[in-house]
Design an enzyme around this catalytic site. Sequence first.
Site, PDB file in Angstrom:
ATOM      1  N   LYS A 192       0.854  -1.202   0.000  1.00 43.12           N
ATOM      2  CA  LYS A 192       0.000   0.000   0.000  1.00 43.12           C
ATOM      3  C   LYS A 192       0.886   1.247   0.000  1.00 43.12           C
ATOM      4  CE  LYS A 192      -2.083   2.738   3.040  1.00 43.12           C
ATOM      5  NZ  LYS A 192      -2.114   3.953   2.203  1.00 43.12           N
ATOM      6  N   GLY A 244       6.326   4.433   8.774  1.00 40.95           N
ATOM      7  CA  GLY A 244       5.407   5.549   8.983  1.00 40.95           C
ATOM      8  C   GLY A 244       5.497   6.037  10.411  1.00 40.95           C
ATOM      9  N   SER A 245       4.387   6.517  10.921  1.00 45.16           N
ATOM     10  CA  SER A 245       4.414   7.157  12.240  1.00 45.16           C
ATOM     11  C   SER A 245       4.407   6.126  13.376  1.00 45.16           C
ATOM     12  CB  SER A 245       3.204   8.073  12.384  1.00 45.16           C
ATOM     13  OG  SER A 245       2.017   7.314  12.314  1.00 45.16           O
ATOM     14  N   GLU A 266       9.475   0.614  10.828  1.00 46.46           N
ATOM     15  CA  GLU A 266      10.441   1.715  10.751  1.00 46.46           C
ATOM     16  C   GLU A 266       9.637   2.974  11.032  1.00 46.46           C
ATOM     17  OE1 GLU A 266      12.178   4.708   9.964  1.00 46.46           O
ATOM     18  OE2 GLU A 266      12.203   4.209   7.821  1.00 46.46           O
ATOM     19  N   CYS A 300      12.639  10.633   8.385  1.00 46.78           N
ATOM     20  CA  CYS A 300      12.434   9.928   9.661  1.00 46.78           C
ATOM     21  C   CYS A 300      13.647  10.048  10.567  1.00 46.78           C
ATOM     22  CB  CYS A 300      12.036   8.482   9.422  1.00 46.78           C
ATOM     23  SG  CYS A 300      13.009   7.682   8.182  1.00 46.78           S
ATOM     24  N   GLU A 400       8.102  14.582  17.335  1.00 46.13           N
ATOM     25  CA  GLU A 400       8.606  14.613  15.960  1.00 46.13           C
ATOM     26  C   GLU A 400       7.826  15.669  15.165  1.00 46.13           C
ATOM     27  OE1 GLU A 400       7.943  11.047  13.631  1.00 46.13           O
ATOM     28  OE2 GLU A 400       9.833  11.362  12.589  1.00 46.13           O
TER      29      GLU A 400
HETATM   30  P1  NDP Z   1       1.150   7.541   8.856  1.00 39.72           P
HETATM   31  O1  NDP Z   1       1.858   6.634   9.778  1.00 39.72           O
HETATM   32  O2  NDP Z   1      -0.265   7.870   9.113  1.00 39.72           O
HETATM   33  O3  NDP Z   1       1.203   6.928   7.364  1.00 39.72           O
HETATM   34  C1  NDP Z   1       2.162   6.020   6.884  1.00 39.72           C
HETATM   35  C2  NDP Z   1       1.464   4.948   6.056  1.00 39.72           C
HETATM   36  O4  NDP Z   1       0.579   4.186   6.896  1.00 39.72           O
HETATM   37  C3  NDP Z   1       0.576   5.532   4.947  1.00 39.72           C
HETATM   38  O5  NDP Z   1       0.631   4.678   3.837  1.00 39.72           O
HETATM   39  C4  NDP Z   1      -0.791   5.519   5.606  1.00 39.72           C
HETATM   40  O6  NDP Z   1      -1.872   5.535   4.711  1.00 39.72           O
HETATM   41  C5  NDP Z   1      -0.742   4.197   6.365  1.00 39.72           C
HETATM   42  N1  NDP Z   1      -1.734   4.098   7.426  1.00 39.72           N
HETATM   43  C6  NDP Z   1      -2.412   5.099   8.060  1.00 39.72           C
HETATM   44  N2  NDP Z   1      -3.294   4.571   8.962  1.00 39.72           N
HETATM   45  C7  NDP Z   1      -3.144   3.228   8.910  1.00 39.72           C
HETATM   46  C8  NDP Z   1      -3.749   2.137   9.602  1.00 39.72           C
HETATM   47  N3  NDP Z   1      -4.690   2.312  10.528  1.00 39.72           N
HETATM   48  N4  NDP Z   1      -3.350   0.874   9.305  1.00 39.72           N
HETATM   49  C9  NDP Z   1      -2.393   0.667   8.394  1.00 39.72           C
HETATM   50  N5  NDP Z   1      -1.809   1.662   7.678  1.00 39.72           N
HETATM   51  C10 NDP Z   1      -2.165   2.918   7.938  1.00 39.72           C
HETATM   52  O7  NDP Z   1       1.959   8.823   8.697  1.00 39.72           O
HETATM   53  P2  NDP Z   1       1.408  10.205   8.115  1.00 39.72           P
HETATM   54  O8  NDP Z   1       1.563  10.090   6.687  1.00 39.72           O
HETATM   55  O9  NDP Z   1       0.051  10.571   8.574  1.00 39.72           O
HETATM   56  O10 NDP Z   1       2.409  11.208   8.812  1.00 39.72           O
HETATM   57  C11 NDP Z   1       2.209  11.623  10.153  1.00 39.72           C
HETATM   58  C12 NDP Z   1       3.491  11.534  10.921  1.00 39.72           C
HETATM   59  O11 NDP Z   1       4.104  10.252  10.780  1.00 39.72           O
HETATM   60  C13 NDP Z   1       4.558  12.493  10.453  1.00 39.72           C
HETATM   61  O12 NDP Z   1       4.418  13.734  11.039  1.00 39.72           O
HETATM   62  C14 NDP Z   1       5.798  11.789  10.933  1.00 39.72           C
HETATM   63  O13 NDP Z   1       5.980  12.083  12.288  1.00 39.72           O
HETATM   64  C15 NDP Z   1       5.491  10.351  10.813  1.00 39.72           C
HETATM   65  N6  NDP Z   1       6.029   9.726   9.603  1.00 39.72           N
HETATM   66  C16 NDP Z   1       7.176   9.027   9.692  1.00 39.72           C
HETATM   67  C17 NDP Z   1       7.705   8.460   8.570  1.00 39.72           C
HETATM   68  C18 NDP Z   1       8.966   7.720   8.584  1.00 39.72           C
HETATM   69  O14 NDP Z   1       9.621   7.627   7.558  1.00 39.72           O
HETATM   70  N7  NDP Z   1       9.346   7.129   9.692  1.00 39.72           N
HETATM   71  C19 NDP Z   1       7.071   8.588   7.282  1.00 39.72           C
HETATM   72  C20 NDP Z   1       5.823   9.303   7.289  1.00 39.72           C
HETATM   73  C21 NDP Z   1       5.349   9.844   8.432  1.00 39.72           C
HETATM   74  P3  NDP Z   1      -2.500   6.876   4.120  1.00 39.72           P
HETATM   75  O15 NDP Z   1      -1.609   8.002   4.501  1.00 39.72           O
HETATM   76  O16 NDP Z   1      -2.521   6.605   2.673  1.00 39.72           O
HETATM   77  O17 NDP Z   1      -3.861   7.016   4.715  1.00 39.72           O
END
Ligand code: NDP
Length: 501
Positions: A192, A244-245, A266, A300, A400
């Site tokens: 995804k 992600g977050s 990660e 990140c 963050e």
């Molecule tokens: P998210 O963790 O929300 O998103 C990362 C991925 O997870 C996206 O593909 C998102 O989908 C997906 N996702 C969201 N909700 C769910 C769920 N319930 N189950 C499974 N997958 C899910 O990060 P954001 O994009 O909202 O960013 C917010 C914060 O996250 C940033 O401010 C930063 O602090 C952190 N972040 C850290 C990253 C890293 O590289 N470590 C990368 C990105 C964000 P979708 O967005 O398509 O709804």
Amino acid sequence: MDNSDILTRHEDAITEITTDAKFTPWINGKQYLPDQDVTIETIDPAVTLPITAIPACDSGDVDAAVKAAGDAYDREWAATLPAERATMLRKWVNVLRDHEDELTRLECLDTGKPIEQARGEVRAAFDTLDYYASLCRTINGDQIAASEDLHAYTRKEPFGVVGQIIPWNFPIWSLTWKLGPALATGNTSVLKPAQDAPLTAIRATQLSKNIFPDGVINVVPGTGSDVGNALTSHRDVRKVSFTGSRKVGELVMQNAANHIAPVTLELGSKSPFLVFPDANLSKVAQAIADGIYYSSGEICDAFSRTIVHKDICEEFLDAFLAAADEYTCGDPLDEDTTMGPLTTEDQYESVQEYISLGKKEGSNLVYGGGTPAESLEHGWYVEPTVFTDVDNDMRIACEEIFGPVQTIQTFDSYEQGIDLANDTRYGLSAGIGTKDISLAHRAAADLEAGIVYVNDYGPILPEAPYGGFKESGIGNDLGEESLNHYLQTKSVYMNLEDPTR
Ligand code: NDP
């Protein structure tokens, strides 16, 4: 260039990359149109114009993708030889290389990254796949010393279908961090992409057509709450890998726990950089500026907490502000732009809130904090920003921010510096500025982080494991080590006595 020039230039670029292109989910080796008539719109953050609308998957489409991946695994992928997988991965890299310019422009427009950075990341993505192609043929089990009539050995076997979720900050690069090791080890994938920047993941997958068997790679764009949730909860997904977050990482882990699927996570960080009194200040200031202003700080492992020895604080600040000054916001399509907009409106608003919060918390805004020139007023831009007089209890120092915001604190003794650096629930990366090699090694051992840079920020090599300590994650991407996250070990005991007697 004024405002209307940038708008026109981006309108033209969007028309160019979307004419003749069809961005849809990819399931079972072909473009897939979900039954539901819902789309997600992806926006060019430099001008906030829509690029294209992509049909969004739902949980039923996730079922279809997992089934396609499971069938491909059972039908042929599980039986492919490592050498065959290496050949396919290399073929894919070669096709992607032929599309370097197209992928670079897509990444630039979809994320707002300066085109030079987008190009570097696209090339790094190719290099990552190339690296995993070279590792395919190294995956072996062990022979175990047993007894004369017993032969014992291990086999390394893939899980089958893996579920992978990537963020919007490094779309194509993280795609290859996930697919490289998953495919090299013989798994099939349902991936995804983030709804805010899905284009390069979709296009790169389309370019895998006729290289891998149908169903080996499946891409399911859609929302995290729907598609991400369905994917990580799916009982036939035997391994989950997420970037992600921290907050969503926890949900992903809970979903995977319900069917005992292992996870690689990660997550974010609040990475410290310790600057010791003997450091080469201009070199170290440059490294830290790159570590917080590259990709507009949406990184990140961003070095968002600089902790400087009090004796050199003023000198360091001068050097840091000079390095920050080198980053100027501009049109991402310009080759000489060093800083683009933030990728999403939510992120833009969140960073603005943190800047206001920093002022309210009593820290001192000494640089930036605003939005740049009129010509960029349509985009989600935030200037390089620096706060001093920060302490570890302030929210800008412990949460963050994920934007171009630097906080500067001071330390007095080695122990206090290390304590301040480690006083965070995160542990992805840390930095050290010093000319003293012994001190550098000592601090590298004492810092609680998965990655330590000395007098530098980057590079990220595919050969080196990348992952966090503490709440920054579990396991790692990259390196030979990541292969193990996509393999399970089977022990085989074989009695060597003549079975006919
Ligand atoms: P998210 O963790 O929300 O998103 C990362 C991925 O997870 C996206 O593909 C998102 O989908 C997906 N996702 C969201 N909700 C769910 C769920 N319930 N189950 C499974 N997958 C899910 O990060 P954001 O994009 O909202 O960013 C917010 C914060 O996250 C940033 O401010 C930063 O602090 C952190 N972040 C850290 C990253 C890293 O590289 N470590 C990368 C990105 C964000 P979708 O967005 O398509 O709804």
